[in-house]
Design an enzyme around this catalytic site. Sequence first.
Site, mmCIF file in Angstrom:
data_model
loop_
_atom_site.group_PDB
_atom_site.id
_atom_site.type_symbol
_atom_site.label_atom_id
_atom_site.label_comp_id
_atom_site.label_asym_id
_atom_site.label_seq_id
_atom_site.Cartn_x
_atom_site.Cartn_y
_atom_site.Cartn_z
ATOM 1 N N LYS A 68 1.114 -1.141 -0.235
ATOM 2 C CA LYS A 68 -0.125 -0.068 0.199
ATOM 3 C C LYS A 68 0.765 1.396 -0.209
ATOM 4 C CE LYS A 68 -2.842 0.224 3.679
ATOM 5 N NZ LYS A 68 -3.642 0.373 4.531
ATOM 6 N N CYS A 128 2.281 16.508 -7.855
ATOM 7 C CA CYS A 128 2.134 16.532 -9.355
ATOM 8 C C CYS A 128 3.251 17.178 -9.953
ATOM 9 C CB CYS A 128 0.713 17.516 -9.657
ATOM 10 S SG CYS A 128 0.376 17.656 -11.039
ATOM 11 N N CYS A 171 -0.572 14.682 -6.488
ATOM 12 C CA CYS A 171 -0.885 13.940 -7.635
ATOM 13 C C CYS A 171 -2.124 13.025 -7.340
ATOM 14 C CB CYS A 171 0.291 13.043 -8.287
ATOM 15 S SG CYS A 171 -0.057 11.961 -9.459
ATOM 16 N N HIS A 206 -0.465 14.218 -15.581
ATOM 17 C CA HIS A 206 -1.920 13.924 -15.716
ATOM 18 C C HIS A 206 -2.475 14.605 -16.923
ATOM 19 C CE1 HIS A 206 -1.619 18.110 -13.727
ATOM 20 N NE2 HIS A 206 -2.629 18.414 -14.798
ATOM 21 N N CYS A 245 -3.364 11.232 -10.373
ATOM 22 C CA CYS A 245 -3.489 10.392 -11.582
ATOM 23 C C CYS A 245 -2.460 9.436 -11.398
ATOM 24 C CB CYS A 245 -3.376 11.092 -12.732
ATOM 25 S SG CYS A 245 -1.592 11.507 -13.111
HETATM 26 S S1 FES Z 1 -2.246 14.776 -11.064
HETATM 27 FE FE1 FES Z 1 -0.538 13.221 -11.447
HETATM 28 S S2 FES Z 1 0.862 14.301 -12.438
HETATM 29 FE FE2 FES Z 1 -0.892 15.860 -11.961
#
Ligand code: FES
Length: 130
Positions: free
Chosen positions: A76, A104, A93, A108, A95
């Site tokens: 996890k 981030c 982040c 994304h 994504c």
């Molecule tokens: S939300 Fe994952 S790189 Fe931006």
Amino acid sequence: MYIISNLIKVTIPNYLASLPIPDSFGGWFRLGVRDWLALVPPTLAVGGISYVSYQTIKKAREVGQVNPSIRKDINKVVDFIDIEDITEKASLCRCWRSKNWPYCDGAHGAHNKATGDNTGPVVVRHKENK
Ligand code: FES
């Protein structure tokens, strides 16, 4: 239908019965060159089927996963960021494609373009910086 039935009930069993597979372990050492050559095609077929099956199962497992690559060696992924360490704001982040995880890095955008998704970061900021 007859062709498939005959293939499964007659042709494949006859072919397998004709292979020079020895009855004992020591028999492997008594096989000749022609015997080994006769074993190459079925060995390649079994190896190929196994490889394709493994890749298919591996890919099917990955399809349902959100995280394609971040710390896959642990059960996890959990990160802690002290709020005092965030000077003005931090983009985290969501994504799972960032190379600067948990922050981030803009990855994304490529993910959204490639998949039609609409992910983006969560921006944490101090109340006075709104
Ligand atoms: S939300 Fe994952 S790189 Fe931006």
